[in-house]
Design an enzyme around this catalytic site. Structure first.
Site, PDB file in Angstrom:
ATOM      1  N   HIS A  38      62.670  51.369  25.773  1.00  0.00           N
ATOM      2  CA  HIS A  38      64.114  51.453  25.985  1.00  0.00           C
ATOM      3  C   HIS A  38      64.810  51.875  24.701  1.00  0.00           C
ATOM      4  O   HIS A  38      64.224  51.825  23.627  1.00  0.00           O
ATOM      5  CB  HIS A  38      64.682  50.120  26.490  1.00  0.00           C
ATOM      6  CG  HIS A  38      64.533  48.996  25.517  1.00  0.00           C
ATOM      7  ND1 HIS A  38      63.354  48.298  25.353  1.00  0.00           N
ATOM      8  CD2 HIS A  38      65.415  48.447  24.663  1.00  0.00           C
ATOM      9  CE1 HIS A  38      63.519  47.367  24.430  1.00  0.00           C
ATOM     10  NE2 HIS A  38      64.762  47.436  23.984  1.00  0.00           N
TER      11      HIS A  38
ATOM     12  N   GLU B 126      75.507  42.150  27.303  1.00  0.00           N
ATOM     13  CA  GLU B 126      74.817  43.425  27.394  1.00  0.00           C
ATOM     14  C   GLU B 126      74.867  43.993  28.803  1.00  0.00           C
ATOM     15  O   GLU B 126      75.103  43.266  29.777  1.00  0.00           O
ATOM     16  CB  GLU B 126      73.359  43.289  26.934  1.00  0.00           C
ATOM     17  CG  GLU B 126      72.565  42.285  27.732  1.00  0.00           C
ATOM     18  CD  GLU B 126      71.214  41.958  27.112  1.00  0.00           C
ATOM     19  OE1 GLU B 126      70.776  42.629  26.165  1.00  0.00           O
ATOM     20  OE2 GLU B 126      70.583  41.004  27.594  1.00  0.00           O
TER      21      GLU B 126
END
Length: 146
Positions: A8, A45
């Site tokens: 990621h 997040e």
């Protein structure tokens, strides 16, 4: 034992919702997670998937200055004008292109609202190496993964 790919990319941003708009409306990402008021990491997040890549955005203090350090996503050449229009509507800072040699592909560079530089690029590693080899007459060792 070997690395199999990128897991990621994480970007620290001031405003998760504004960045979500850029990723979803500007680039076509799909939002897949929002921690809301229950963060499980260092801060709030949101997670997105863009071109098969997991992008994590975390609320915090982004880079203080801009640089050429960037992430590039591959796109079709015919899609660049549409991406430019979408990004202009959102209000990101579209940058002038850098000098190029024929055959290495086109790019659209832009800074997000938090000093991160992104590139939408139409070329591939193979096309860039071929362009460099033909123009510079360079000895280029082609990676086996092309």
């Amino acid at each position: 034992m070997s690395i199999t790919g990128i897991s990621h990319l994480t970007f620290v941003v001031h405003d998760l919702d504004r960045t979500a708009r850029l990723l979803v409306e500007g680039l076509g990402a799909r939002e897949v997670y929002d921690s809301g008021d229950r963060p499980h990491s260092l801060s709030r997040e949101k997670f997105f998937v863009l071109g098969g890549v997991w992008i994590a955005t975390m609320e915090g203090e982004p880079p203080a200055e801009r640089s050429y350090r960037h992430v590039a996503f591959q796109v079709a050449a015919g899609d660049l004008p549409d991406y430019r229009a979408r990004l202009e509507r959102i209000g990101v800072d579209i940058r002038p292109p850098r000098p190029r040699i024929e055959g290495e592909g086109e790019s659209l560079y832009f800074h997000d609202f938090d000093n991160h530089l992104f590139e939408l690029h139409t070329g591939t590693l193979a096309s860039r190496l071929a362009a460099y080899a033909s123009v510079l007459h360079a000895r280029i060792r082609a990676p086996s993964a092309l």
